[in-house]
Design an enzyme around this catalytic site. Structure first.
Site, PDB file in Angstrom:
ATOM      1  N   GLY A  21       0.821  -1.213   0.000  1.00 52.51           N
ATOM      2  CA  GLY A  21       0.000   0.000   0.000  1.00 52.51           C
ATOM      3  C   GLY A  21       0.848   1.253   0.000  1.00 52.51           C
ATOM      4  O   GLY A  21       2.025   1.219  -0.378  1.00 52.51           O
ATOM      5  N   HIS A  67       4.513   2.000  -7.968  1.00 48.26           N
ATOM      6  CA  HIS A  67       3.523   0.917  -7.961  1.00 48.26           C
ATOM      7  C   HIS A  67       2.635   1.000  -9.203  1.00 48.26           C
ATOM      8  O   HIS A  67       2.301  -0.019  -9.808  1.00 48.26           O
ATOM      9  CB  HIS A  67       2.620   1.008  -6.715  1.00 48.26           C
ATOM     10  CG  HIS A  67       3.344   0.910  -5.400  1.00 48.26           C
ATOM     11  ND1 HIS A  67       3.418   1.964  -4.513  1.00 48.26           N
ATOM     12  CD2 HIS A  67       4.004  -0.103  -4.814  1.00 48.26           C
ATOM     13  CE1 HIS A  67       4.091   1.594  -3.441  1.00 48.26           C
ATOM     14  NE2 HIS A  67       4.471   0.332  -3.593  1.00 48.26           N
ATOM     15  N   GLN A  98      15.290  -8.381  -3.475  1.00 47.58           N
ATOM     16  CA  GLN A  98      13.970  -9.006  -3.306  1.00 47.58           C
ATOM     17  C   GLN A  98      13.563  -9.717  -4.604  1.00 47.58           C
ATOM     18  O   GLN A  98      13.136 -10.873  -4.585  1.00 47.58           O
ATOM     19  CB  GLN A  98      12.945  -7.924  -2.955  1.00 47.58           C
ATOM     20  CG  GLN A  98      11.500  -8.346  -3.078  1.00 47.58           C
ATOM     21  CD  GLN A  98      10.555  -7.300  -2.513  1.00 47.58           C
ATOM     22  OE1 GLN A  98      10.496  -7.113  -1.303  1.00 47.58           O
ATOM     23  NE2 GLN A  98       9.819  -6.612  -3.363  1.00 47.58           N
TER      24      GLN A  98
END
Ligand code: AMP
Length: 284
Positions: free
Chosen positions: A30, A36, A152
């Site tokens: 979020g 994003h 990641q």
């Protein structure tokens, strides 16, 4: 159009069963920003249906990290998803994701203990555990992650390969402010002077990239010069690491070829990371 918002496993399963054709998932915590959104646009180009997950995963925050104060901006996140034409938002509670204290979790292995993993012990175990759970719940054909979090992305690719997870993993390029600062949900913590100091990360990476043809020592020296200056600025930058590593394994690289120059630092209480891909030349 407002996306379908599902919060429980049952609601998700019902929505998933309605999806015809391919599904792309963009997992997020979020506090959505343009980085994003660019992944959502990439998802739209990759699949007929786009799903976004919004979950601040407690497992990937260490003690003393910012789990409690991590920004939670759900109503504006939904508006952003709607503007991007996202079809489905999975926004589980902590209880939905972890009804019991998990006993079996993903171990990130040696690759999870270097670089960012050394600075944040346990972080990659927690991240991989939630990503595998999200992949199992949503069952996307493709999952999209930002190159901003290069280790990641490399670890997720490795997990998917090692555990035969039936999903394609795509990376999306890092979105930056016009002055170079990589967008991050954590940038909103920065005061104006802290942000000025934090700009040293992207400046150092650019200086390093400009020296790529001259080989690894020149790259790290050029980046270090910029960071050294920021370490004595007001407010100062506290460097966690500057490394030149293999993009797939995050092992140190010394020779010519593909590499990632990765940097992490704290400015005030804010943890910032950034990286750049480069093609290293030979040492002169
Ligand atoms: P987060 O919400 O910080 O967990 O990030 C969710 C996804 O967005 C991850 O795959 C991140 O790598 C990606 N992401 C975060 N910042 C950026 C950025 N500036 N550009 C592109 N992708 C990003």
């Amino acid at each position: 159009m407002t996306p379908v918002i599902v919060r429980t496993r049952e609601e998700l399963a019902a929505a998933r069963s309605q999806v015809e054709g391919t599904l792309a998932l963009v997992p997020t915590m979020g506090a959505l920003h343009e980085g994003h959104l660019s992944l959502m646009r990439q998802a739209r180009r990759s699949a007929g249906t786009v799903a976004v997950s919004i979950f601040v995963n407690p497992l990937q925050f260490g003690p003393g990290e910012d789990f409690d104060r991590y920004p939670r901006t759900f109503p504006t996140d939904i508006e952003a998803c709607a503007a991007e034409g996202v079809d489905l938002v999975f926004a589980p509670s902590r209880e939905v994701m972890y009804p019991d204290e998990p006993q079996v979790t993903v171990q990130s292995g040696p690759m999870g203990e270097v670089v960012e993993g050394a600075a944040r012990p346990g972080h990659f175990d927690g991240m991989l555990t939630v990503v595998l759970k999200l992949l199992n719940l949503v069952r996307p054909d493709v999952a999209i992650f930002g190159e901003k979090d290069a280790q990641q992305l490399a670890m997720i690719r490795r997990m998917v390969a090692d555990l035969n997870v039936p999903v394609r993993v795509d990376g999306g390029p890092t979105v930056r402010e016009p002055d170079g600062l990589a967008l991050s949900s954590r940038n909103r913590y920065l005061s104006v002077p802290e942000r000025r100091t934090g700009l040293a990360l992207s400046r150092a990476l650019r200086a390093g990239a400009d020296a790529a043809a001259e080989g690894p020592d020149a790259v790290t020296a050029a980046a270090r010069t910029v960071l050294d200056k920021a370490e004595t600025a007001d407010p100062p930058l506290a460097l966690d690491y500057l490394v030149l590593v293999d993009p797939a394994t995050f092992a140190p690289v010394a020779g010519p070829g593909q590499a990632v120059l990765a940097v992490a630092a704290r400015v005030g209480a804010t943890h910032l990371i950034d990286n750049v891909h480069l093609q290293l030349g030979k040492e002169h």
